[in-house]
Design a protein around this motif. Structure first.
Motif, PDB file in Angstrom:
ATOM      1  N   ARG A  62       0.807  -1.223   0.000  1.00 13.02           N
ATOM      2  CA  ARG A  62       0.000   0.000   0.000  1.00 13.02           C
ATOM      3  C   ARG A  62       0.842   1.275   0.000  1.00 13.02           C
ATOM      4  O   ARG A  62       0.565   2.212  -0.749  1.00 13.02           O
ATOM      5  CB  ARG A  62      -0.982  -0.003   1.176  1.00 13.02           C
ATOM      6  CG  ARG A  62      -0.323   0.048   2.551  1.00 13.02           C
ATOM      7  CD  ARG A  62      -1.308  -0.195   3.682  1.00 13.02           C
ATOM      8  NE  ARG A  62      -0.645  -0.078   4.986  1.00 13.02           N
ATOM      9  CZ  ARG A  62       0.100  -1.035   5.513  1.00 13.02           C
ATOM     10  NH1 ARG A  62       0.292  -2.160   4.859  1.00 13.02           N
ATOM     11  NH2 ARG A  62       0.678  -0.840   6.684  1.00 13.02           N
ATOM     12  N   LEU A  63       1.868   1.362   0.850  1.00 16.75           N
ATOM     13  CA  LEU A  63       2.624   2.608   0.972  1.00 16.75           C
ATOM     14  C   LEU A  63       3.523   2.850  -0.238  1.00 16.75           C
ATOM     15  O   LEU A  63       3.598   3.973  -0.744  1.00 16.75           O
ATOM     16  CB  LEU A  63       3.435   2.611   2.266  1.00 16.75           C
ATOM     17  CG  LEU A  63       2.619   2.738   3.554  1.00 16.75           C
ATOM     18  CD1 LEU A  63       3.524   2.632   4.775  1.00 16.75           C
ATOM     19  CD2 LEU A  63       1.851   4.064   3.594  1.00 16.75           C
ATOM     20  N   SER A  64       4.195   1.819  -0.712  1.00 26.12           N
ATOM     21  CA  SER A  64       5.039   1.998  -1.889  1.00 26.12           C
ATOM     22  C   SER A  64       4.190   2.322  -3.117  1.00 26.12           C
ATOM     23  O   SER A  64       4.618   3.083  -4.004  1.00 26.12           O
ATOM     24  CB  SER A  64       5.891   0.752  -2.131  1.00 26.12           C
ATOM     25  OG  SER A  64       5.071  -0.394  -2.317  1.00 26.12           O
ATOM     26  N   LEU A  77       6.821   5.686   5.530  1.00 31.65           N
ATOM     27  CA  LEU A  77       5.950   6.365   6.488  1.00 31.65           C
ATOM     28  C   LEU A  77       5.740   5.487   7.721  1.00 31.65           C
ATOM     29  O   LEU A  77       5.244   4.362   7.626  1.00 31.65           O
ATOM     30  CB  LEU A  77       4.607   6.696   5.841  1.00 31.65           C
ATOM     31  CG  LEU A  77       3.623   7.496   6.696  1.00 31.65           C
ATOM     32  CD1 LEU A  77       4.141   8.912   6.933  1.00 31.65           C
ATOM     33  CD2 LEU A  77       2.242   7.543   6.026  1.00 31.65           C
ATOM     34  N   ALA A  78       6.126   5.991   8.872  1.00 30.62           N
ATOM     35  CA  ALA A  78       6.010   5.223  10.109  1.00 30.62           C
ATOM     36  C   ALA A  78       4.560   5.184  10.572  1.00 30.62           C
ATOM     37  O   ALA A  78       3.787   6.117  10.326  1.00 30.62           O
ATOM     38  CB  ALA A  78       6.881   5.847  11.198  1.00 30.62           C
ATOM     39  N   ASP A 103      -1.727   2.856  10.214  1.00 33.46           N
ATOM     40  CA  ASP A 103      -1.677   2.249  11.551  1.00 33.46           C
ATOM     41  C   ASP A 103      -0.819   0.989  11.591  1.00 33.46           C
ATOM     42  O   ASP A 103      -0.833   0.241  12.573  1.00 33.46           O
ATOM     43  CB  ASP A 103      -3.089   1.947  12.061  1.00 33.46           C
ATOM     44  CG  ASP A 103      -3.829   0.916  11.216  1.00 33.46           C
ATOM     45  OD1 ASP A 103      -3.204   0.254  10.370  1.00 33.46           O
ATOM     46  OD2 ASP A 103      -5.057   0.770  11.404  1.00 33.46           O
ATOM     47  N   GLY A 104      -0.042   0.751  10.525  1.00 33.64           N
ATOM     48  CA  GLY A 104       0.791  -0.445  10.446  1.00 33.64           C
ATOM     49  C   GLY A 104       0.159  -1.540   9.618  1.00 33.64           C
ATOM     50  O   GLY A 104       0.858  -2.443   9.139  1.00 33.64           O
ATOM     51  N   GLU A 105      -1.168  -1.473   9.408  1.00 33.07           N
ATOM     52  CA  GLU A 105      -1.873  -2.453   8.587  1.00 33.07           C
ATOM     53  C   GLU A 105      -2.752  -1.801   7.527  1.00 33.07           C
ATOM     54  O   GLU A 105      -2.980  -2.368   6.467  1.00 33.07           O
ATOM     55  CB  GLU A 105      -2.750  -3.354   9.466  1.00 33.07           C
ATOM     56  CG  GLU A 105      -1.966  -4.200  10.463  1.00 33.07           C
ATOM     57  CD  GLU A 105      -2.874  -5.079  11.298  1.00 33.07           C
ATOM     58  OE1 GLU A 105      -4.121  -4.869  11.243  1.00 33.07           O
ATOM     59  OE2 GLU A 105      -2.365  -5.959  12.005  1.00 33.07           O
ATOM     60  N   THR A 106      -3.231  -0.609   7.830  1.00 35.30           N
ATOM     61  CA  THR A 106      -4.155   0.101   6.950  1.00 35.30           C
ATOM     62  C   THR A 106      -3.725   1.553   6.813  1.00 35.30           C
ATOM     63  O   THR A 106      -3.349   2.187   7.803  1.00 35.30           O
ATOM     64  CB  THR A 106      -5.596   0.053   7.519  1.00 35.30           C
ATOM     65  OG1 THR A 106      -6.012  -1.310   7.631  1.00 35.30           O
ATOM     66  CG2 THR A 106      -6.567   0.820   6.632  1.00 35.30           C
ATOM     67  N   VAL A 132      -2.817  -4.730  -3.044  1.00 35.75           N
ATOM     68  CA  VAL A 132      -3.493  -3.616  -2.376  1.00 35.75           C
ATOM     69  C   VAL A 132      -4.998  -3.774  -2.545  1.00 35.75           C
ATOM     70  O   VAL A 132      -5.474  -4.385  -3.504  1.00 35.75           O
ATOM     71  CB  VAL A 132      -3.049  -2.247  -2.944  1.00 35.75           C
ATOM     72  CG1 VAL A 132      -1.606  -1.946  -2.608  1.00 35.75           C
ATOM     73  CG2 VAL A 132      -3.277  -2.168  -4.444  1.00 35.75           C
ATOM     74  N   GLU A 133      -5.740  -3.204  -1.602  1.00 36.74           N
ATOM     75  CA  GLU A 133      -7.198  -3.192  -1.664  1.00 36.74           C
ATOM     76  C   GLU A 133      -7.665  -1.806  -1.235  1.00 36.74           C
ATOM     77  O   GLU A 133      -7.270  -1.307  -0.177  1.00 36.74           O
ATOM     78  CB  GLU A 133      -7.791  -4.259  -0.747  1.00 36.74           C
ATOM     79  CG  GLU A 133      -9.290  -4.421  -0.883  1.00 36.74           C
ATOM     80  CD  GLU A 133      -9.696  -5.034  -2.219  1.00 36.74           C
ATOM     81  OE1 GLU A 133     -10.773  -4.655  -2.719  1.00 36.74           O
ATOM     82  OE2 GLU A 133      -8.947  -5.879  -2.742  1.00 36.74           O
TER      83      GLU A 133
END
Length: 348
Positions: A62-64, A77-78, A103-106, A132-133
């Protein structure tokens, strides 16, 4: 379903007057917008922003993935660290402003009212084979605006099911740039965050705190020179014109849609328009409409337009406007017959 189809229960609060336009669906005020603004400044009130869209992105990529398509560096992003990123058109014009926190998962994203479906549709079209979703959860989650300057804490998510996006404005982010020479920035001490929470908890989260409407929140935003999609933007707006690189653009990250315009204007030129702050003449007790044209002399060819108008508890009638870059700073502008004194935001 979009947030526009979900009526806020806070509209049933005594004195609530519904907003219109972009903020339709929540309260413009609860009877005394100037008092509400003072309560916001004192940290004693919250703002119903439950008309904003809420989108979630899950999956290990998701983040990449978001990093590769938007203006901000997001790969590292932490968790519980807020970020702001823009979605641009191929020509570099602003389409969406993403308020992100993970939040580490979403990854949780809030966007302007009514825009979540278009954002989700575009994101879905860009998924390809990545893990990703994307989900529009605007009918399940709501947003409250709080005058709080702290990042969200894991305990808030674990115990109350809420997570907050802290507004970075006007801090200069890593790899960003400012298009204003004004120092100190008028919003240097601003504290603001958006609390994302289950809709059924809206009344509980407000609790015994005072409510302030969007008129009060918009007055604070205008005084902070904070741009907003749908207000300060049109179909040809680029980030440089609004000093938006400072919080939403990383100049040294990899390729993304619209990057060529960001780099070209930053490296080789100046934006064709610039954001200004206006003090409006309120002696006639009539204020110009948002979108009103600005001219050097009433009736002459316009040099810009007013984007947001507000009544501030201390400064009186104020506005943000976008004008041609070569408009002299030392002249008074006019919206019809209403005089407007400029304060520089983006440097000519």
């Amino acid at each position: 379903m979009t947030t526009a189809s979900v009526e806020s229960p806070l509209l049933a609060h005594p004195g609530a007057v519904p907003a219109d336009g972009l903020d339709a669906g929540v309260a413009a005020h609860y009877g005394d917008p100037l008092r509400e603004q003072r309560l916001l400044e004192q940290g004693l009130a919250v703002v119903d922003l439950s008309h904003r869209g809420v989108v979630t992105v899950t999956g290990p990529d998701r983040l990449s993935w978001l990093h590769s398509m938007t203006t901000q560096a997001l790969t590292d992003l932490a968790p519980y660290t807020s970020a702001e990123s823009l979605v641009l058109s191929p020509h570099g014009h602003i389409e969406h402003d993403l308020h992100l926190v993970d939040d580490g998962e979403t990854t949780w994203i809030t966007v302007e009212p009514g825009t979540a479906p278009a954002l989700v549709q575009w994101l879905d079209s860009m998924r390809f084979m990545l893990r990703v979703e994307v989900t529009d959860v605007s009918d399940v989650y709501a947003v409250l605006g709080e005058p709080i300057g702290n990042e969200s804490l894991p305990a808030e998510k674990e115990t109350r099911g809420v997570i907050a996006w802290r507004d970075p404005w006007p801090s200069l982010g890593a790899g960003s740039a400012s298009y204003s020479v004004v120092d100190p920035h008028p919003a240097a001490d601003r504290a603001w965050r958006e609390l994302i929470l289950p809709r059924e908890q809206l009344l509980e989260e407000v609790g015994d705190r005072h409510l302030a409407g969007t008129w009060a929140a918009e007055a604070e935003r205008v005084a902070a020179w904070r741009p907003r999609v749908g207000k300060e933007t049109d179909h040809r707006t680029i980030a440089h014109e609004l000093d938006w690189l400072r919080t939403a653009v990383h100049l040294h990250k990899g390729c993304y849609r619209g990057q060529e315009t960001i780099a070209r204007v930053h490296n080789l030129g100046k934006p064709p328009r610039r954001l200004v702050f206006l003090h409006l003449d309120g002696s006639g007790h009539v204020l110009p409409d948002e979108g009103a044209e600005l001219a050097k002399v009433p009736g002459e060819r316009p040099v810009g337009r007013i984007t947001t108008v507000a009544r501030h508890a201390e400064d009186g009638p104020i506005a943000l406007a976008v004008v041609k870059r070569n408009t002299p700073l030392d002249i008074q502008l006019y919206a019809g017959e209403i005089a407007a004194a400029q304060t520089e935001i983006v440097t000519p």
